[in-house]
Structures are given as structure tokens and as C-alpha cells.
Design a protein around this motif. Structure first.
Motif, mmCIF file in Angstrom:
data_model
loop_
_atom_site.group_PDB
_atom_site.id
_atom_site.type_symbol
_atom_site.label_atom_id
_atom_site.label_comp_id
_atom_site.label_asym_id
_atom_site.label_seq_id
_atom_site.Cartn_x
_atom_site.Cartn_y
_atom_site.Cartn_z
ATOM 1 N N VAL A 134 0.856 -1.521 -0.098
ATOM 2 C CA VAL A 134 -0.022 0.069 0.127
ATOM 3 C C VAL A 134 0.901 1.256 0.171
ATOM 4 O O VAL A 134 0.639 2.089 -0.730
ATOM 5 N N PRO A 135 1.679 1.430 0.782
ATOM 6 C CA PRO A 135 2.641 2.629 0.692
ATOM 7 C C PRO A 135 3.304 2.685 -0.632
ATOM 8 O O PRO A 135 3.547 3.805 -1.185
ATOM 9 N N ARG B 90 4.692 5.303 -3.553
ATOM 10 C CA ARG B 90 5.973 4.968 -4.095
ATOM 11 C C ARG B 90 7.255 5.224 -3.076
ATOM 12 O O ARG B 90 8.143 5.321 -3.107
ATOM 13 N N ARG B 91 6.657 4.711 -1.524
ATOM 14 C CA ARG B 91 7.598 4.353 -0.691
ATOM 15 C C ARG B 91 7.583 2.827 -0.245
ATOM 16 O O ARG B 91 6.517 2.259 0.112
ATOM 17 N N CYS C 134 12.743 4.623 -1.783
ATOM 18 C CA CYS C 134 11.860 5.657 -2.550
ATOM 19 C C CYS C 134 12.643 6.281 -3.711
ATOM 20 O O CYS C 134 13.762 5.881 -3.983
ATOM 21 N N LEU C 135 11.751 7.110 -4.418
ATOM 22 C CA LEU C 135 12.277 7.615 -5.798
ATOM 23 C C LEU C 135 13.022 8.859 -5.632
ATOM 24 O O LEU C 135 12.784 9.801 -4.485
ATOM 25 N N LEU D 119 12.478 0.150 -7.891
ATOM 26 C CA LEU D 119 11.493 0.238 -6.866
ATOM 27 C C LEU D 119 10.467 -0.981 -6.635
ATOM 28 O O LEU D 119 10.229 -1.720 -5.668
ATOM 29 N N ARG D 120 10.154 -1.465 -7.977
ATOM 30 C CA ARG D 120 9.332 -2.916 -7.857
ATOM 31 C C ARG D 120 10.211 -4.070 -7.339
ATOM 32 O O ARG D 120 9.846 -4.619 -6.823
ATOM 33 N N ALA D 121 11.686 -3.780 -7.636
ATOM 34 C CA ALA D 121 12.488 -4.881 -6.985
ATOM 35 C C ALA D 121 12.430 -4.736 -5.693
ATOM 36 O O ALA D 121 12.551 -5.900 -4.929
ATOM 37 N N GLU D 122 12.423 -3.640 -5.260
ATOM 38 C CA GLU D 122 12.466 -3.466 -3.646
ATOM 39 C C GLU D 122 11.047 -4.074 -2.958
ATOM 40 O O GLU D 122 11.086 -4.568 -1.838
ATOM 41 N N VAL D 123 9.945 -3.865 -3.625
ATOM 42 C CA VAL D 123 8.891 -4.494 -3.139
ATOM 43 C C VAL D 123 8.927 -5.942 -3.222
ATOM 44 O O VAL D 123 8.610 -6.676 -2.220
#
Length: 281
Positions: free
Chosen positions: A94-95, A100-101, A133-134, A154-158
Motif C-alpha cells: 500500500v505505501p 512510491r515508498r 523511495c524515488l 522500486l518494484r524490485a524493492e517491493v
């Protein structure tokens, strides 16, 4: 824009607004995780011992109360994992979806209480171990922030954050579920996709969520199984009906064979259409 108490306060407030049955409490670095009552730490579930057994006793009692029958131990464990992992994944997705965090939550940093009155999904207490974050995000100035290059990073971080949290939890539940590796990660894939897809519907952003989830899980993103698996069916008047094919089975059919969900691998497309139309009506 002003920075909230944390990088995630606004996201969790919005989540609780549309999904009031789930409460999220953010802990400061000095605050201890709640203990006692119905609270259990995620790492205690991962240990697979007495606290996991007590956690699953809730599911066993609920099944007996609601369906008048006992479920197999592996089915109870599958229900318990789903009821933990579904909200746990939302803590991360959700964040990301809203702001985008991407927080990192090792299993030692999350506690869960699903016994509180008025909270059908339970309460979560969390302490992030940093976040991604971006560039250009005001939250990048906060302690623990790590700026990544772009949306794909960032998707890789998710994916990494969810895997970091769930891997030990899956190891704790797995023997009781009689499932291993791919089957467990199939469940994790479904929790990521279906949890955010559901919340996005409440937010009025289901179409964006489908697109975002297809980018997040395009396939070949181990340890996750398959892709987001969305597809479109047609209603009786040609109207589009969106569904997906689950990578795993929640085992509810063992209690009510005639009442499978619309994304169940056991549900044929004709029945899916009927279920989707009934839900929309």
C-alpha cells in the motif's frame, strides 16, 4: 509537502479509512512491540512452536463455530497463513502503491493481533527497518531512506521486502500445511496480488492496480510463482469482467466444495462469470 510522522503514516491512515477492519500502529525506535493478549510477533510464528499452535487454535475454533465441522490440520494452517500474510503484504504494497515508498519489515519488526473486537482483520504493530523511495521524494531526507534509480528498481524493492518478511514465516507454517517451496511461494504471490487488488477496488483504482501488479509480477521473478495472472471474461451482455488465476488454492473447498471463490483454480469460467455478476449486483 509536509512530512508526516513517518514515511508511511499517510498510507496507513488511508488504508484504515477504506479498510477499517485493519489497524496499523507505527512504533518508534524506542517503543517495545506489544505483548500479551492476542499479540504475536511474526518471528514467533516463523519459529513454528507453541505460539504458532496458539495462533492456529483461533482458526480451528472459527471453522468449528462457523461451519459446524472440523478442518484438517493442513487446511487450518493454510487459513492461518492467509489471514496473516494478506494484511502483512499490505504493509508493504500500500505505501508503494499510494506514495512510491517501500518499507522493509523483517519478521522481528511486525506483531499481529487478530483478537481485538471490531477488527476482523486484526491489528498490526510495525517498526520499519529503513525504506526505499524515488528521487525527488520529500521522504528521502528522513532517516533510513534509500533512494533508488527508477520505478523498476522500486518494484524490485517491493519484491525483496515481501520476500524478506515472508520467507521465515512460510518456513514456520510450511510443515503444518504440508507444502514446500513453490506451493508456499504460490500462496505468497496470491496474497500480494489479491490483497492490493482488493484495497485498490476500495480506493477506486482497481484498473491502475492491475497494471501496477502486472509490472510488479511479470513472471520469472523468483521466488514468486508465475505472474499477476489477470485476464478478462465476458458477461452475458458482452461486458468485461476481470478475474485472475490463483497460483495456489486456499483449501476452502474442503469445507464447502460448492462455494469456491471466483479466482480458485477449481472454478470454471462459466461459474466465475456467475460469481462476478453476483458480487457486482
Amino acid at each position: 509537502m509536509p512530512v508526516a510522522r513517518s514515511a508511511f503514516t499517510d498510507a496507513y491512515a488511508r488504508l484504515s479509512e477504506v479498510l477499517p477492519g485493519l489497524g496499523v500502529t507505527e512504533l518508534d525506535a524506542a517503543e517495545e512491540a506489544p505483548r500479551g493478549g492476542g499479540w504475536v510477533a511474526a518471528d514467533a510464528l516463523a519459529a513454528g512452536g507453541t505460539e504458532l499452535a496458539a495462533f492456529l487454535a483461533w482458526d480451528e475454533a472459527q471453522v468449528l463455530r462457523d461451519y459446524g465441522q472440523r478442518a484438517r490440520p493442513d487446511v487450518i494452517a493454510s487459513f492461518g497463513l492467509h489471514r496473516y500474510a494478506w494484511p502483512a503484504c499490505l504493509l508493504i504494497t500500500v505505501p508503494w502503491f499510494l506514495h512510491r515508498r517501500v518499507p522493509r519489515y523483517p519478521a522481528t519488526h511486525v506483531s499481529h493481533d487478530r483478537t481485538a473486537a471490531g477488527s476482523p482483520l486484526g491489528r498490526m504493530a510495525v517498526r520499519p527497518a529503513g525504506f526505499a523511495c524515488l528521487p525527488g521524494d520529500p521522504a528521502a531526507a528522513l532517516p533510513g531512506a534509500r533512494v533508488v534509480a527508477d520505478e523498476e528498481a522500486l518494484r524490485a524493492e517491493v519484491r525483496a521486502s515481501v520476500a524478506e518478511h515472508l520467507e521465515p514465516v512460510l518456513a514456520g507454517f510450511g510443515p503444518r500445511m504440508r507444502r514446500r517451496g513453490r506451493a508456499l511461494w504460490g500462496m505468497a504471490t496470491d496474497e500480494v496480488v489479491e490483497g492490493l487488488w482488493y484495497v485498490a477496488h476500495l480506493l477506486g483504482e482497481q484498473e491502475r492496480a492491475r497494471h501496477e501488479l502486472e509490472l510488479l509480477l511479470p513472471g520469472a521473478t523468483r521466488p514468486y510463482v508465475g505472474d499477476a495472472a489477470f485476464r478478462e471474461l465476458k458477461g452475458p451482455d458482452g461486458e468485461p469482467l476481470h478475474t485472475r488465476d490463483r497460483a495456489s488454492c486456499c483449501m476452502f473447498y474442503t469445507l464447502r466444495p460448492e462455494d469456491t471463490c471466483a479466482t480458485c483454480p477449481r472454478t470454471c469460467d462459466a461459474d466465475r462469470v456467475d460469481k462476478l455478476l453476483a458480487a457486482a449486483g
